[in-house]
Write a protein that holds these residues in place. Structure first.
Motif, mmCIF file in Angstrom:
data_model
loop_
_atom_site.group_PDB
_atom_site.id
_atom_site.type_symbol
_atom_site.label_atom_id
_atom_site.label_comp_id
_atom_site.label_asym_id
_atom_site.label_seq_id
_atom_site.Cartn_x
_atom_site.Cartn_y
_atom_site.Cartn_z
ATOM 1 N N ALA A 53 27.375 28.524 -1.342
ATOM 2 C CA ALA A 53 27.506 27.147 -1.826
ATOM 3 C C ALA A 53 27.682 26.213 -0.638
ATOM 4 N N LEU A 54 27.153 25.006 -0.782
ATOM 5 C CA LEU A 54 27.185 24.010 0.278
ATOM 6 C C LEU A 54 27.729 22.707 -0.280
ATOM 7 N N LEU A 55 28.870 22.280 0.248
ATOM 8 C CA LEU A 55 29.519 21.029 -0.145
ATOM 9 C C LEU A 55 29.506 20.136 1.079
ATOM 10 N N SER A 56 28.580 19.184 1.115
ATOM 11 C CA SER A 56 28.367 18.454 2.355
ATOM 12 C C SER A 56 27.858 17.045 2.131
ATOM 13 N N ASP A 57 28.222 16.193 3.059
ATOM 14 C CA ASP A 57 27.569 14.905 3.166
ATOM 15 C C ASP A 57 26.334 15.130 4.046
ATOM 16 N N ASN A 58 25.704 14.066 4.520
ATOM 17 C CA ASN A 58 24.493 14.208 5.334
ATOM 18 C C ASN A 58 24.855 14.596 6.765
ATOM 19 N N THR A 59 24.583 15.845 7.113
ATOM 20 C CA THR A 59 24.869 16.366 8.448
ATOM 21 C C THR A 59 23.761 17.324 8.863
ATOM 22 N N VAL A 60 23.609 17.531 10.158
ATOM 23 C CA VAL A 60 22.608 18.499 10.623
ATOM 24 C C VAL A 60 23.011 19.924 10.264
ATOM 25 N N SER A 72 17.698 34.631 4.621
ATOM 26 C CA SER A 72 18.465 35.842 4.297
ATOM 27 C C SER A 72 18.206 36.350 2.891
ATOM 28 N N GLY A 73 17.357 35.658 2.138
ATOM 29 C CA GLY A 73 17.092 36.070 0.764
ATOM 30 C C GLY A 73 18.197 35.673 -0.194
ATOM 31 N N LEU A 74 19.013 34.703 0.209
ATOM 32 C CA LEU A 74 20.138 34.273 -0.613
ATOM 33 C C LEU A 74 19.778 33.054 -1.455
ATOM 34 N N TYR A 75 20.547 32.843 -2.492
ATOM 35 C CA TYR A 75 20.501 31.584 -3.229
ATOM 36 C C TYR A 75 21.424 30.609 -2.515
ATOM 37 N N ILE A 76 21.021 29.356 -2.465
ATOM 38 C CA ILE A 76 21.905 28.322 -1.932
ATOM 39 C C ILE A 76 22.081 27.268 -3.009
ATOM 40 N N THR A 77 23.338 26.980 -3.293
ATOM 41 C CA THR A 77 23.681 25.982 -4.299
ATOM 42 C C THR A 77 24.353 24.810 -3.619
ATOM 43 N N ALA A 78 23.676 23.673 -3.658
ATOM 44 C CA ALA A 78 24.260 22.440 -3.129
ATOM 45 C C ALA A 78 25.157 21.846 -4.209
ATOM 46 N N VAL A 79 26.361 21.499 -3.819
ATOM 47 C CA VAL A 79 27.340 20.938 -4.754
ATOM 48 C C VAL A 79 27.486 19.457 -4.437
ATOM 49 N N ASN A 80 27.282 18.624 -5.426
ATOM 50 C CA ASN A 80 27.353 17.176 -5.252
ATOM 51 C C ASN A 80 28.776 16.770 -4.895
ATOM 52 N N TRP A 81 28.926 16.108 -3.754
ATOM 53 C CA TRP A 81 30.266 15.737 -3.286
ATOM 54 C C TRP A 81 30.830 14.524 -4.015
ATOM 55 N N HIS A 82 30.067 13.952 -4.934
ATOM 56 C CA HIS A 82 30.567 12.847 -5.749
ATOM 57 C C HIS A 82 31.284 13.349 -7.014
ATOM 58 N N LEU A 83 31.238 14.641 -7.267
ATOM 59 C CA LEU A 83 31.869 15.207 -8.457
ATOM 60 C C LEU A 83 33.386 15.234 -8.319
ATOM 61 N N ALA A 84 34.052 15.306 -9.454
ATOM 62 C CA ALA A 84 35.502 15.524 -9.479
ATOM 63 C C ALA A 84 35.752 16.980 -9.073
ATOM 64 N N ALA A 85 36.958 17.271 -8.616
ATOM 65 C CA ALA A 85 37.288 18.613 -8.125
ATOM 66 C C ALA A 85 37.020 19.699 -9.166
ATOM 67 N N ASP A 86 37.394 19.479 -10.416
ATOM 68 C CA ASP A 86 37.175 20.516 -11.431
ATOM 69 C C ASP A 86 35.698 20.736 -11.696
ATOM 70 N N GLU A 87 34.881 19.682 -11.583
ATOM 71 C CA GLU A 87 33.437 19.816 -11.787
ATOM 72 C C GLU A 87 32.792 20.574 -10.620
ATOM 73 N N ALA A 88 33.172 20.231 -9.402
ATOM 74 C CA ALA A 88 32.642 20.928 -8.225
ATOM 75 C C ALA A 88 33.071 22.398 -8.248
ATOM 76 N N ALA A 89 34.323 22.648 -8.580
ATOM 77 C CA ALA A 89 34.833 24.020 -8.641
ATOM 78 C C ALA A 89 34.097 24.830 -9.712
ATOM 79 N N TYR A 90 33.779 24.185 -10.825
ATOM 80 C CA TYR A 90 33.034 24.872 -11.881
ATOM 81 C C TYR A 90 31.696 25.378 -11.341
ATOM 82 N N ILE A 91 30.974 24.534 -10.615
ATOM 83 C CA ILE A 91 29.669 24.918 -10.085
ATOM 84 C C ILE A 91 29.816 26.043 -9.065
ATOM 85 N N VAL A 92 30.782 25.922 -8.168
ATOM 86 C CA VAL A 92 31.010 26.976 -7.165
ATOM 87 C C VAL A 92 31.331 28.299 -7.859
#
Length: 169
Positions: A53-60, A72-92
């Motif tokens: 999981a990736l929780l990030s603003d715009n960075t290199v 690496s053959g992995l799934y990557i899930t970007a988590v919207n940093w505008h979400l509330a903590a419980d919403e972001a945690a749910y996705i993670v």
């Protein structure tokens, strides 16, 4: 297109230029850092089909993490940093992330979800320290052993959740 192709032919060519700061990441740098992170993820036991999981603003660094997961053959899930903590945690939690990368630019949210996502085995921060996270730089090592097998991973996106909670798609 995979950054390694450009890194071979023109390693000093900019792969990313951050408009706000002007910070540049070349294809050569992107190739080396993403390969090093991919090697580190493999060393943590992540294999094809596992999730980062990736929780990030715009960075290199977000590009480095993205390409490390993809190569690496992995799934990557970007988590919207505008979400509330419980919403972001749910996705993670729902995506089954074994590793969480977070930018210090979203430190508050990253720190809030630590207690809400105890199943995440590894947490790394870049751009500064985040409580409960190891420094990202420990993953970048010039002595890494490149992965022989580099299966193509993919993104795991989440719907807006119009029928309730967001769904991984």
């Amino acid at each position: 297109m995979f950054p390694g192709i450009h890194a071979t032919s023109d390693p000093e060519r900019p792969a990313v230029i951050m408009a706000e700061s002007g910070r540049t990441l070349t294809y050569g740098e992107l190739e080396r850092s993403s390969a090093s992170i991919a090697s580190a993820l493999h060393g943590m036991g992540l294999r094809r089909g596992d999730v980062v999981a990736l929780l990030s603003d715009n960075t290199v660094e977000a590009f480095e993490v993205y390409w490390a997961a993809i190569r690496s053959g992995l799934y990557i899930t970007a988590v919207n940093w505008h979400l509330a903590a419980d919403e972001a945690a749910y996705i993670v939690s729902d995506c089954g992330a074994r590793v969480l990368f977070a930018s210090a630019g979203v430190r508050g949210l990253a720190e809030e979800i630590v207690a809400l996502t105890p199943q995440v085995g590894y947490r790394y921060s870049y751009g500064g320290q985040i409580a409960g996270h190891q420094p990202y730089d420990v993953l970048i090592d010039d002595r890494f052993e490149a992965l022989r097998d580099q299966p193509r991973g993919t993104e795991m996106l989440y719907s807006s959740g119009t029928t309730g909670r967001p769904k991984g798609i």
